[in-house]
Scaffold this active site. Structure first.
Site, PDB file in Angstrom:
ATOM      1  N   GLY A 149       0.812  -1.209   0.000  1.00 17.00           N
ATOM      2  CA  GLY A 149       0.000   0.000   0.000  1.00 17.00           C
ATOM      3  C   GLY A 149       0.850   1.265   0.000  1.00 17.00           C
ATOM      4  N   ALA A 163      -5.422  -2.257   5.455  1.00 16.50           N
ATOM      5  CA  ALA A 163      -6.753  -1.709   5.738  1.00 16.50           C
ATOM      6  C   ALA A 163      -7.609  -1.752   4.490  1.00 16.50           C
ATOM      7  CB  ALA A 163      -6.635  -0.258   6.223  1.00 16.50           C
ATOM      8  N   TYR A 164      -8.906  -1.635   4.710  1.00 19.17           N
ATOM      9  CA  TYR A 164      -9.871  -1.376   3.637  1.00 19.17           C
ATOM     10  C   TYR A 164     -10.033   0.138   3.625  1.00 19.17           C
ATOM     11  CZ  TYR A 164     -14.294  -1.772   1.013  1.00 19.17           C
ATOM     12  OH  TYR A 164     -15.298  -1.683   0.063  1.00 19.17           O
ATOM     13  N   ASP A 214      -8.369  10.105  11.043  1.00 22.97           N
ATOM     14  CA  ASP A 214      -9.129  11.286  11.495  1.00 22.97           C
ATOM     15  C   ASP A 214     -10.637  11.080  11.309  1.00 22.97           C
ATOM     16  OD1 ASP A 214      -8.533  11.234   8.712  1.00 22.97           O
ATOM     17  OD2 ASP A 214      -9.109  13.335   8.506  1.00 22.97           O
ATOM     18  N   TYR A 230     -16.578   3.801   7.026  1.00 26.46           N
ATOM     19  CA  TYR A 230     -15.118   3.647   7.126  1.00 26.46           C
ATOM     20  C   TYR A 230     -14.646   4.016   8.531  1.00 26.46           C
ATOM     21  CZ  TYR A 230     -10.171   4.904   6.454  1.00 26.46           C
ATOM     22  OH  TYR A 230      -8.803   5.029   6.576  1.00 26.46           O
ATOM     23  N   LYS A 251     -12.905   1.592  11.371  1.00 25.44           N
ATOM     24  CA  LYS A 251     -11.568   1.886  11.895  1.00 25.44           C
ATOM     25  C   LYS A 251     -11.614   2.050  13.416  1.00 25.44           C
ATOM     26  CE  LYS A 251      -8.203   2.485   9.923  1.00 25.44           C
ATOM     27  NZ  LYS A 251      -7.124   1.512   9.546  1.00 25.44           N
ATOM     28  N   TRP A 279      -5.413  12.407   5.631  1.00 28.29           N
ATOM     29  CA  TRP A 279      -5.179  13.046   4.328  1.00 28.29           C
ATOM     30  C   TRP A 279      -3.788  12.683   3.771  1.00 28.29           C
ATOM     31  CZ3 TRP A 279      -7.482  18.594   3.517  1.00 28.29           C
ATOM     32  CH2 TRP A 279      -8.795  18.634   4.000  1.00 28.29           C
TER      33      TRP A 279
HETATM   34  N1  LIG Z   1      -4.939   7.128   2.698  1.00 29.66           N
HETATM   35  C1  LIG Z   1      -5.309   8.039   3.601  1.00 29.66           C
HETATM   36  O1  LIG Z   1      -5.571   9.214   3.271  1.00 29.66           O
HETATM   37  C2  LIG Z   1      -5.419   7.655   5.052  1.00 29.66           C
HETATM   38  C3  LIG Z   1      -5.874   8.618   5.966  1.00 29.66           C
HETATM   39  C4  LIG Z   1      -5.975   8.265   7.319  1.00 29.66           C
HETATM   40  C5  LIG Z   1      -5.607   6.997   7.736  1.00 29.66           C
HETATM   41  N2  LIG Z   1      -5.197   6.077   6.831  1.00 29.66           N
HETATM   42  C6  LIG Z   1      -4.830   4.735   7.321  1.00 29.66           C
HETATM   43  O2  LIG Z   1      -3.451   4.509   7.009  1.00 29.66           O
HETATM   44  C7  LIG Z   1      -3.251   3.122   6.726  1.00 29.66           C
HETATM   45  C8  LIG Z   1      -2.552   2.954   5.376  1.00 29.66           C
HETATM   46  O3  LIG Z   1      -3.381   3.538   4.375  1.00 29.66           O
HETATM   47  P1  LIG Z   1      -2.976   3.475   2.823  1.00 29.66           P
HETATM   48  O4  LIG Z   1      -3.683   4.600   2.151  1.00 29.66           O
HETATM   49  O5  LIG Z   1      -1.515   3.299   2.676  1.00 29.66           O
HETATM   50  O6  LIG Z   1      -3.708   2.120   2.406  1.00 29.66           O
HETATM   51  P2  LIG Z   1      -3.690   1.358   0.980  1.00 29.66           P
HETATM   52  O7  LIG Z   1      -2.752   2.021   0.049  1.00 29.66           O
HETATM   53  O8  LIG Z   1      -5.124   1.178   0.576  1.00 29.66           O
HETATM   54  O9  LIG Z   1      -3.067  -0.059   1.369  1.00 29.66           O
HETATM   55  C9  LIG Z   1      -3.800  -0.980   2.128  1.00 29.66           C
HETATM   56  C10 LIG Z   1      -2.994  -2.253   2.184  1.00 29.66           C
HETATM   57  O10 LIG Z   1      -3.747  -3.218   2.948  1.00 29.66           O
HETATM   58  C11 LIG Z   1      -3.645  -4.473   2.269  1.00 29.66           C
HETATM   59  N3  LIG Z   1      -4.776  -5.341   2.633  1.00 29.66           N
HETATM   60  C12 LIG Z   1      -6.094  -5.073   2.464  1.00 29.66           C
HETATM   61  N4  LIG Z   1      -6.837  -6.118   2.886  1.00 29.66           N
HETATM   62  C13 LIG Z   1      -5.962  -7.058   3.350  1.00 29.66           C
HETATM   63  C14 LIG Z   1      -6.103  -8.343   3.913  1.00 29.66           C
HETATM   64  N5  LIG Z   1      -7.313  -8.908   4.101  1.00 29.66           N
HETATM   65  N6  LIG Z   1      -4.982  -9.029   4.251  1.00 29.66           N
HETATM   66  C15 LIG Z   1      -3.756  -8.495   4.066  1.00 29.66           C
HETATM   67  N7  LIG Z   1      -3.560  -7.269   3.546  1.00 29.66           N
HETATM   68  C16 LIG Z   1      -4.650  -6.562   3.187  1.00 29.66           C
HETATM   69  C17 LIG Z   1      -3.647  -4.091   0.797  1.00 29.66           C
HETATM   70  O11 LIG Z   1      -3.191  -5.153  -0.005  1.00 29.66           O
HETATM   71  P3  LIG Z   1      -3.967  -5.482  -1.391  1.00 29.66           P
HETATM   72  O12 LIG Z   1      -4.005  -4.164  -2.145  1.00 29.66           O
HETATM   73  O13 LIG Z   1      -3.133  -6.518  -2.014  1.00 29.66           O
HETATM   74  O14 LIG Z   1      -5.338  -5.941  -0.987  1.00 29.66           O
HETATM   75  C18 LIG Z   1      -2.705  -2.892   0.828  1.00 29.66           C
HETATM   76  O15 LIG Z   1      -1.346  -3.322   0.812  1.00 29.66           O
HETATM   77  C19 LIG Z   1      -4.631   2.462   6.837  1.00 29.66           C
HETATM   78  O16 LIG Z   1      -4.806   1.940   8.137  1.00 29.66           O
HETATM   79  C20 LIG Z   1      -5.591   3.613   6.632  1.00 29.66           C
HETATM   80  O17 LIG Z   1      -6.836   3.373   7.247  1.00 29.66           O
HETATM   81  C21 LIG Z   1      -5.084   6.373   5.499  1.00 29.66           C
END
Ligand SMILES: NC(=O)c1ccc[n+]([C@@H]2O[C@H](COP(=O)([O-])OP(=O)(O)OC[C@H]3O[C@@H](n4cnc5c(N)ncnc54)[C@H](OP(=O)(O)O)[C@@H]3O)[C@@H](O)[C@H]2O)c1
Length: 277
Positions: free
Chosen positions: A6, A56-57, A98, A121, A125, A146
């Site tokens: 991710g 995460a999803y 957030d 979502y 979380k 963000w």
């Molecule tokens: N993006 C944002 O703006 C944001 C903001 C606040 C908090 N966060 C938090 O920060 C964290 C990282 O976010 P991100 O944006 O980097 O996420 P991301 O790019 O969507 O990556 C999520 C990762 O989780 C893996 N995954 C999903 N389901 C899985 C399962 N059942 N078993 C094993 N792996 C699984 C995915 O693998 P596959 O793709 O192969 O399924 C992917 O590697 C998360 O906890 C998210 O909630 C993100």
């Protein structure tokens, strides 16, 4: 660590390598974290000192329709990872958001503020935070916001893509948050993973605050593109999931997770894009 394919996860793996740690990734293809037995077996075979759970999803809009699926990943899998980690004696750094807050505030959200998610979502979380906290006292739950960085879809890259084909892009002015560069957050997570006395909930986001419109405008200016960000509102730009109007994250923890201003993070991201082009 988990979620290493991710956007944040691959940066955390790189930061851990750079800090001299051995890194083993539990990619989705290697281990489905919603499978408790497989997760326990995988973690036991690695016997890590710490786990950073970036899996995460993350599709905020799709979660409205598929909350049960999101719950399995964001809550049940988080619990599986934390219980497996606890059994192996590992400390857990777990990522949250957030979006656990409802957006009604007149100052940055602090760790002790009461969460009240607006959408699916955020609910899933928040349920994940509870499962991790229940599984082991050796946890650090880091709420971030963000995110942008190389290796995953994000708002800044979307704006740059739109700018390539448009003179102007309408962006909402009525949501304010804490833009955060993965390049700043990742090393802070690695440091937290090694800091055994730091437990509980942490807010870890870029310093300062911005609206999505402000972030778009700053992106265009710094990238030197001619596109203009025009103002719109969330009412005019309907999406399936409600978004908090105010989701600026602050911290009352000392020491806590304190990251550089988001403008520095934006510059870091733009420089990284240029270097990799
Ligand atoms: N993006 C944002 O703006 C944001 C903001 C606040 C908090 N966060 C938090 O920060 C964290 C990282 O976010 P991100 O944006 O980097 O996420 P991301 O790019 O969507 O990556 C999520 C990762 O989780 C893996 N995954 C999903 N389901 C899985 C399962 N059942 N078993 C094993 N792996 C699984 C995915 O693998 P596959 O793709 O192969 O399924 C992917 O590697 C998360 O906890 C998210 O909630 C993100």
């Amino acid at each position: 660590m988990t979620g290493a394919t991710g956007m944040l996860g691959h940066k955390v793996a790189a930061a851990a390598h750079a800090a001299g740690h051995g890194v083993v990734t539990a990619d989705h293809a290697k281990c489905d974290l919603t499978d408790a037995d497989a997760t326990t077996a995988f973690v036991a075979s690695v016997a890590p000192e710490a786990i950073v759970n970036c899996a995460a999803y993350t599709d905020v809009d799709a979660a409205e329709e598929h909350e049960a699926v999101a719950l399995r990943v964001n809550a049940d899998a988080a619990g599986n990872v934390a219980r497996a980690g606890a059994a192996a004696g590992a400390r857990i750094v777990h990522l949250s958001t957030d979006y656990v807050f409802d957006g009604v505030n007149d100052r940055p959200w602090l760790e002790s503020d009461r969460p009240s998610p607006l959408g699916a979502y955020g609910r899933t979380k928040l349920a994940g935070e509870a499962q991790v906290a229940l599984a082991t006292p050796e946890h650090a739950i880091v709420r971030t916001a963000w995110l942008f960085g190389v290796g995953g879809p994000n708002f800044v890259d979307t704006m740059l893509r739109l700018a390539a084909g448009h003179d102007e892009v309408a962006v909402v002015t009525d949501q304010t948050g804490s833009p955060t560069w993965t390049g700043h957050l990742a090393p802070a997570l690695v440091a937290l993973a090694a800091e055994v006395r730091q437990t509980g909930v942490f807010h870890g986001a870029g310093g300062g605050q911005a609206t999505w419109h402000g972030l778009a405008a700053e992106t265009f200016t710094r990238a030197g593109v001619a596109c203009r960000a025009t103002a719109t509102t969330s009412d005019a730009f309907k999406r399936p999931a409600p978004r908090p109007a105010w989701s600026v994250l602050g911290t009352e923890r000392d020491p806590g997770v304190r990251l550089p201003p988001w403008t520095q993070g934006l510059q870091g991201h733009l420089d990284e894009i240029k270097e990799s082009a």
